[in-house]
Scaffold this motif. Structure first.
Motif, PDB file in Angstrom:
ATOM      1  N   TRP A 128      45.899 -15.418  84.783  1.00 27.07           N
ATOM      2  CA  TRP A 128      45.859 -16.385  83.690  1.00 27.07           C
ATOM      3  C   TRP A 128      44.454 -16.507  83.091  1.00 27.07           C
ATOM      4  O   TRP A 128      44.324 -16.744  81.900  1.00 27.07           O
ATOM      5  N   GLU A 129      43.413 -16.323  83.929  1.00 25.02           N
ATOM      6  CA  GLU A 129      42.045 -16.373  83.393  1.00 25.02           C
ATOM      7  C   GLU A 129      41.798 -15.185  82.457  1.00 25.02           C
ATOM      8  O   GLU A 129      41.189 -15.332  81.404  1.00 25.02           O
ATOM      9  N   GLU A 131      44.122 -13.423  80.859  1.00 27.45           N
ATOM     10  CA  GLU A 131      44.965 -13.563  79.665  1.00 27.45           C
ATOM     11  C   GLU A 131      44.377 -14.552  78.670  1.00 27.45           C
ATOM     12  O   GLU A 131      44.524 -14.382  77.460  1.00 27.45           O
ATOM     13  N   GLU A 132      43.677 -15.599  79.147  1.00 27.04           N
ATOM     14  CA  GLU A 132      43.060 -16.590  78.255  1.00 27.04           C
ATOM     15  C   GLU A 132      41.961 -15.962  77.393  1.00 27.04           C
ATOM     16  O   GLU A 132      41.620 -16.500  76.341  1.00 27.04           O
ATOM     17  N   GLY A 134      42.246 -13.233  75.832  1.00 31.13           N
ATOM     18  CA  GLY A 134      42.910 -12.562  74.719  1.00 31.13           C
ATOM     19  C   GLY A 134      42.469 -11.113  74.584  1.00 31.13           C
ATOM     20  O   GLY A 134      42.268 -10.416  75.570  1.00 31.13           O
TER      21      GLY A 134
END
Length: 151
Positions: A128-129, A131-132, A134
């Motif tokens: 998730w880190e 993916e944040e 981008g």
């Protein structure tokens, strides 16, 4: 049935590594140790797109990651990098490595045993880190530099 046997041998391998961590004299018979090690290194899928992305960014910041590095004791790291003479294992941890946002027991065990038995620091990159960040390569490179102490 074969999958059950492989999973059991892998668990025995982790138990043996735990005994080694504890500096215990308890050992499996050599022939069983060999079977457990072979089962342990035979499992696991290839790299994910997320791992490939992280590896590409490691190259972009001037590192030479060894992808899918097999450690001496049979753990496979997503990548291994040398940072100022120190080996750092890179683990790109996807959803199955977590219960909610906390590392699963198998992930904690792997990271601990690689650190304690192999002397390799493990740097975890939770999915998730990453993916944040981008598609911004600059942000990803800053993230990796901070994670690896390159600033």
């Amino acid at each position: 049935e074969d999958e059950f046997i492989i999973k059991s041998l892998c668990q025995l391998r982790q138990w043996q590594l735990w005994q080694e961590e504890l500096k215990s004299s308890v050992r499996l018979p050599p022939s069983l140790q060999k079977k457990c090690y072979e089962a342990f290194i035979s499992r696991g899928p290839g790299p994910s797109l997320l791992q490939d992305d992280v590896t590409a960014e490691l190259f972009s910041i001037g590192l030479q990651p060894e992808k899918g590095k097999l450690t001496e004791r049979g753990y496979r790291l997503d990548a291994l990098v040398d940072v100022n003479g120190n080996k750092i294992g890179i683990e790109v941890d996807g959803p199955f490595h977590f219960v909610g946002r906390k590392p699963a027991g198998t992930t904690i065990l792997k990271h601990r045993q690689i650190t304690n038995l192999e002397g390799i620091r493990v740097a975890s990159i939770p999915y998730w880190e990453w993916e944040e960040l981008g598609m911004d390569s600059g942000k990803k490179q800053i993230y990796l530099r901070l994670l690896l102490g390159l600033f």
